[in-house]
Design a protein around this motif. Structure first.
Motif, PDB file in Angstrom:
ATOM      1  N   ASP A  12       0.876  -1.172   0.000  1.00  0.00           N
ATOM      2  CA  ASP A  12       0.000   0.000   0.000  1.00  0.00           C
ATOM      3  C   ASP A  12       0.914   1.223   0.000  1.00  0.00           C
ATOM      4  OD1 ASP A  12      -1.808   2.046   0.399  1.00  0.00           O
ATOM      5  OD2 ASP A  12      -2.578   1.263   2.298  1.00  0.00           O
ATOM      6  N   GLY A  13       0.912   1.964  -1.095  1.00  0.00           N
ATOM      7  CA  GLY A  13       1.767   3.149  -1.222  1.00  0.00           C
ATOM      8  C   GLY A  13       1.557   4.153  -0.103  1.00  0.00           C
ATOM      9  N   LYS A  14       0.373   4.161   0.486  1.00  0.00           N
ATOM     10  CA  LYS A  14       0.081   5.093   1.583  1.00  0.00           C
ATOM     11  C   LYS A  14       0.836   4.735   2.856  1.00  0.00           C
ATOM     12  CE  LYS A  14      -4.416   6.055  -0.315  1.00  0.00           C
ATOM     13  NZ  LYS A  14      -5.841   5.813  -0.248  1.00  0.00           N
ATOM     14  N   SER A  15       1.356   3.511   2.922  1.00  0.00           N
ATOM     15  CA  SER A  15       2.108   3.092   4.102  1.00  0.00           C
ATOM     16  C   SER A  15       3.547   3.608   4.075  1.00  0.00           C
ATOM     17  CB  SER A  15       2.108   1.567   4.209  1.00  0.00           C
ATOM     18  OG  SER A  15       2.890   0.996   3.168  1.00  0.00           O
ATOM     19  N   LEU A  16       3.975   4.118   2.920  1.00  0.00           N
ATOM     20  CA  LEU A  16       5.335   4.651   2.791  1.00  0.00           C
ATOM     21  C   LEU A  16       5.380   6.100   3.266  1.00  0.00           C
ATOM     22  CD1 LEU A  16       6.108   3.287  -0.788  1.00  0.00           C
ATOM     23  CD2 LEU A  16       6.832   2.302   1.390  1.00  0.00           C
ATOM     24  N   GLU A  17       6.590   6.561   3.579  1.00  0.00           N
ATOM     25  CA  GLU A  17       6.756   7.962   3.976  1.00  0.00           C
ATOM     26  C   GLU A  17       6.295   8.877   2.845  1.00  0.00           C
ATOM     27  OE1 GLU A  17      10.753   8.736   5.284  1.00  0.00           O
ATOM     28  OE2 GLU A  17      10.800   6.896   6.467  1.00  0.00           O
ATOM     29  N   LYS A  18       5.807  10.031   3.185  1.00  0.00           N
ATOM     30  CA  LYS A  18       5.282  10.977   2.184  1.00  0.00           C
ATOM     31  C   LYS A  18       6.352  11.450   1.208  1.00  0.00           C
ATOM     32  CE  LYS A  18       1.590  12.620   5.100  1.00  0.00           C
ATOM     33  NZ  LYS A  18       0.300  12.859   4.593  1.00  0.00           N
TER      34      LYS A  18
END
Length: 175
Positions: free
Chosen positions: A161-167
């Motif tokens: 899930d790309g949202k789990s990576l740092e911004k």
């Protein structure tokens, strides 16, 4: 003397596996989640240079997680996420056509397709050393070690899930 006996035993195991039309260790893959450490090298005909990579792999069916050379590659069989943590980048792409060198699941799940090109160098309870002769007569050498067969757990571990990576991550979606 011990080295000679060990060498003869390993050679006998390798020849027995080939005579039986398979590699018993890899025949256990189906129906399991498999984890192992790998070392892969490619020797090009006529060249003294070798490309060598290594890392850790978890495979279940056609899905895999591969960690090595500073990258983490996750695939559920239809989508592949390639993460470079040092660079802070992730590439998402549709899995179209993979080969043995990009997808370790292919080698351990469909090795029989290449059986006439595989030489088993050594095989242990949790290790395998094979050489694959490619069409151009180059040689790919695979050493799998610490092979563990675990119960299947489903594909939830084989996506990101790309949202789990740092911004700060740069995410390129090529799907």
């Amino acid at each position: 003397m011990r080295k000679l006996v060990a060498t003869l035993l390993l050679t006998t195991l390798a020849l027995t596996a080939m005579a039986q039309g398979g590699i018993p260790l890899l025949d256990r893959v189906e129906g399991h989640r498999v984890q192992f450490h790998y070392t892969y090298s490619l020797s090009q005909k006529g060249s003294p240079y070798k490309e060598i990579t290594d890392g850790d792999v978890t495979v279940e069916g056609n899905a895999y997680v591969l960690e090595g050379l500073g990258l983490k590659v996750v695939s559920n069989g239809s989508t592949r996420w390639s993460i470079d943590e040092e660079a802070g980048e992730m590439v998402i792409e549709t899995v179209e056509k993979e080969n043995l060198f990009t997808n370790p699941a292919l080698f351990i799940t469909s090795y029989r397709n290449y059986l006439d090109k595989i030489r088993v160098n050594a095989q242990g309870e949790d290790s395998l050393d094979v050489t694959l002769t490619l069409e151009d007569e180059n040689k790919a050498h695979f050493v799998l070690s610490g092979i563990r067969f675990l119960p299947q757990q489903g594909k939830s571990d084989f996506s990101v899930d790309g949202k789990s990576l740092e911004k700060s991550y740069v995410i390129t979606d090529l799907r």
